[in-house]
Design a protein around this motif. Structure first.
Motif, mmCIF file in Angstrom:
data_model
loop_
_atom_site.group_PDB
_atom_site.id
_atom_site.type_symbol
_atom_site.label_atom_id
_atom_site.label_comp_id
_atom_site.label_asym_id
_atom_site.label_seq_id
_atom_site.Cartn_x
_atom_site.Cartn_y
_atom_site.Cartn_z
ATOM 1 N N ALA A 20 -65.391 -28.292 57.206
ATOM 2 C CA ALA A 20 -64.941 -28.479 55.352
ATOM 3 C C ALA A 20 -64.343 -29.860 54.960
ATOM 4 C CB ALA A 20 -63.208 -27.391 56.500
ATOM 5 N N GLU A 21 -63.824 -28.260 53.227
ATOM 6 C CA GLU A 21 -63.860 -29.620 52.589
ATOM 7 C C GLU A 21 -61.899 -29.771 52.166
ATOM 8 O OE1 GLU A 21 -65.001 -30.374 47.974
ATOM 9 O OE2 GLU A 21 -65.392 -28.873 49.005
ATOM 10 N N PHE A 22 -61.270 -28.751 52.798
ATOM 11 C CA PHE A 22 -59.702 -28.957 52.473
ATOM 12 C C PHE A 22 -59.615 -28.596 53.889
ATOM 13 C CE2 PHE A 22 -62.224 -27.951 48.338
ATOM 14 C CZ PHE A 22 -61.240 -28.547 47.643
ATOM 15 N N ASP A 23 -58.088 -29.528 54.391
ATOM 16 C CA ASP A 23 -57.693 -29.275 55.398
ATOM 17 C C ASP A 23 -56.655 -28.276 55.039
ATOM 18 O OD1 ASP A 23 -57.309 -29.330 58.372
ATOM 19 O OD2 ASP A 23 -56.328 -31.472 57.753
ATOM 20 N N TRP A 24 -56.553 -27.659 55.214
ATOM 21 C CA TRP A 24 -55.282 -26.116 54.499
ATOM 22 C C TRP A 24 -55.030 -24.844 56.027
ATOM 23 C CZ3 TRP A 24 -57.706 -24.673 49.632
ATOM 24 C CH2 TRP A 24 -57.897 -25.403 48.088
ATOM 25 N N GLY A 25 -53.945 -25.211 56.431
ATOM 26 C CA GLY A 25 -53.790 -24.193 56.825
ATOM 27 C C GLY A 25 -52.936 -23.108 57.014
ATOM 28 N N PRO A 26 -52.590 -22.514 57.917
ATOM 29 C CA PRO A 26 -52.410 -21.100 57.266
ATOM 30 C C PRO A 26 -51.190 -20.854 56.296
ATOM 31 C CG PRO A 26 -52.623 -20.911 59.490
ATOM 32 C CD PRO A 26 -53.127 -22.134 59.361
ATOM 33 N N ALA A 27 -50.437 -21.518 56.488
ATOM 34 C CA ALA A 27 -49.236 -21.301 55.738
ATOM 35 C C ALA A 27 -49.478 -21.630 54.376
ATOM 36 C CB ALA A 27 -48.110 -22.391 56.001
ATOM 37 N N THR A 28 -50.190 -23.013 54.253
ATOM 38 C CA THR A 28 -51.031 -23.681 52.584
ATOM 39 C C THR A 28 -51.568 -22.249 52.005
ATOM 40 O OG1 THR A 28 -50.833 -25.534 53.695
ATOM 41 C CG2 THR A 28 -52.234 -25.314 51.541
ATOM 42 N N ILE A 29 -52.661 -21.840 53.217
ATOM 43 C CA ILE A 29 -53.603 -20.887 52.605
ATOM 44 C C ILE A 29 -52.858 -19.650 51.562
ATOM 45 C CG2 ILE A 29 -55.107 -18.727 52.888
ATOM 46 C CD1 ILE A 29 -56.666 -21.089 54.996
#
Length: 571
Positions: free
Chosen positions: A144-153
């Motif tokens: 994945a290009e971005f390491d974003w969690g559910p809260a960030t999304i």
């Protein structure tokens, strides 16, 4: 033939074209006409009328000194178009101006909601590992290009609505005080430009991407109120449902095209491509809108005289000088009116399920049904496709019932409560469906039924207070935007593991919200013009003076003219 004078040859050609017009064009036009317009020709032959002079040039009205500037037209002053025969052979060239605006605004909403679909679809690829198979059958895992969690999304999804909520009421105010068509156009072209900046912003920092999304929300927050501001001047009362639903159909058609187009481009090209595509298309649309939309019929140079008179007579105040006067909105009356609160609650309920699909449908398909949005193609867009077809049909039904059978209040309640009620029932089925095919089928039916509700609450502002329709739309759509902000947060909190049972609870909540909307709207809604919708007594003198001016120099006060809704009979 060689001895025939040149002027006779030209005359023969003109006669041949006229004959073609009668035989071919007449038949084509009958297919589209809703009624015979026997009274149309009598209008030009029996009355004289004056052009509405620009109020900005003569703000104090008309007197003996400046009345000479008035351009009085007579039946003999009408000059037919040299290409009139083309309008009958190709009916689309002769579409009524109000329907041109309806279809152009629908296309604008299509682009707007396609833009809103971009992030919801692209984020699936942006934050999940992808697999790629080469020609030898070897599988490569692409991280994945971005390491974003559910809260960030969830925050990124909601950021659009932070700005969108802020400009709802100010957008209605702007659309009431300034040309609504310009407010609508500049909002969409700005959003399109910002959409082209989103990929770069996301790569720099997620906070910067959120900031761009907030800016998009700020400018797009004025679009729905501005659209109601447009129809305040352009929609005859018995065509309100039809014209408004044509415009709003673009919203759902935008999801129909936006989801699969974004999914296919994301999967086959790159996740950035859909952002650039919609940004460029939006800027191209603006060039057409800018040169073909006008604030009101009286300021439109390309409208036929018959259509202008028909609209002004049907609406009455909307094209008069009185409507140019700025009257302070009765804010207290807005928030103490049961009819207004019925619209607000209905907008919140509908927005909940709408944004549930716009934002989270890709995740639902992937986690609960095991489908990638790009792989299922247009099957994923079936719910929105069905709604896009139902919305204009609902508008036709609503206007038909109002013309021939029922009061406006009854029609609005039937359309809204019937649509919401059936949607709630089928969402319950979706919540507990075990088969993916069954879930998609009943989700499609549920969303399709909600299309009838658009001819209920979403047009209701123009019924209860035409003068303040854009402001009321801003208020109700602002509350609906709260659903767009809360929905992704609630969904993310309920689907931490992404199981089918968790998604069942999501759709159960959506169903219960719609059942509540049925009850509230059915009790408190109204289709009648409210007592506070007209100016107060202390403004009555100015109101009457402006009305007297408009009767003398604006639309004709009495005609039997019935304008064909789709086509002009003159140019």
């Amino acid at each position: 033939m060689e001895n025939i004078p040149e002027h006779l040859r030209v005359k023969n050609i003109v006669n041949s074209l006229a004959d073609t017009k009668q035989k071919v064009g007449g038949k084509v036009k009958k297919i589209f006409d809703n009624k015979h317009d026997a009274d149309q020709d009598n209008l030009v032959n029996n009355i004289e009328y004056g052009e509405l002079v620009d109020e900005a040039e003569y703000p104090s009205g008309f007197d003996d000194e400046n009345s000479t500037h008035r351009n009085t037209k007579t039946p003999n002053s009408y000059i037919p178009s040299r290409f009139e025969f083309l309008y009958s052979i190709f009916p689309c060239l002769n579409m009524s101006k109000r329907y041109q605006i309806a279809f152009l605004s629908s296309l604008g909403f299509l682009i707007s909601f396609g833009i809103r679909c971009n992030m919801g679809v692209a984020v699936v690829v942006m934050v999940h590992n992808q697999t790629k198979k080469d020609k030898h059958g070897n599988i490569t895992v692409i991280p994945a290009e971005f390491d974003w969690g559910p809260a960030t999304i969830a925050a990124l999804d909601s950021s659009f609505f932070w700005g969108y909520l802020v400009t709802q009421v100010p957008g209605g105010y702007l659309a009431a005080k300034f040309p609504a068509n310009k407010v609508f156009g500049f909002a969409l072209v700005t959003s399109s430009f910002l959409n082209c900046l989103l990929p770069s912003a996301a790569k720099i920092n997620v906070g910067l991407a959120m900031f761009v999304r907030v800016l998009q929300g700020l400018v797009e927050g004025v679009t729905y109120p501005a659209c109601h501001g447009i129809w305040r001047h352009w929609a005859p009362p018995l065509e309100r449902s039809r014209l408004a639903t044509i415009s709003f159909t673009g919203s759902y058609a935008g999801a129909v095209l936006g989801m699969p187009i974004s999914g296919i481009m994301t999967e086959r090209i790159s996740w950035e491509s859909s952002f650039y595509f919609y940004g460029v298309v939006g800027m191209i649309w603006f060039s057409f809108w800018f040169f073909n939309s006008y604030e009101r019929p009286a300021t439109c140079p390309t409208i036929s005289e018959k259509e202008r008179i028909f609209i002004e007579e049907s609406i009455g105040e909307s094209s008069s000088l009185a409507s140019k006067m700025w009257v302070k909105p009765p804010w207290k009356s807005f928030f103490t009116s049961k009819a207004v609160w019925a619209i607000i609650v209905a907008n919140f309920c509908r927005s909940w399920s709408f944004y549930l699909l716009i934002i989270d449908q890709a995740e639902y398909f992937k986690e609960a049904l095991g489908y990638n949005l790009g792989s299922v193609g247009f099957a994923a867009a079936l719910p929105h496709l069905t709604m896009s077809l139902i919305v204009p049909v609902g508008g036709q039904i609503a206007d038909y019932l109002r013309k021939n059978h029922l009061s406006t209040t009854i029609v609005r309640k039937i359309m809204n409560c019937g649509g919401f009620g059936m949607e709630a029932v089928f969402l319950l089925v979706v919540a507990y469906a075990q088969n993916p095919v069954v879930a998609i089928a009943f989700l499609t039916i549920a969303v399709g039924f909600s299309g009838f509700a658009i001819s209920g609450f979403n047009v209701n502002h123009l019924d209860i207070a035409p003068r303040y329709a854009s402001i009321l739309m801003g208020i109700s759509n602002g509350c609906g935007t709260l659903a767009g902000m809360l929905c992704p947060i609630v969904v993310e909190s309920l689907t931490t593991k992404g199981t089918k049972e968790e998604w069942s609870r999501v759709f159960l909540i959506a169903s219960l919200i719609h059942f509540a909307g049925v009850i509230f709207y059915g009790i408190f809604a109204s289709g009648e013009k409210q007592s506070w919708a007209d100016p107060k007594e202390d403004e009555e003198n100015d109101w009457k003076m402006a009305e007297d001016i408009s009767k003398s120099y604006g639309a004709i006060s009495e005609t039997n003219f019935v304008e064909n809704p789709f086509f002009n009979s003159e140019r």
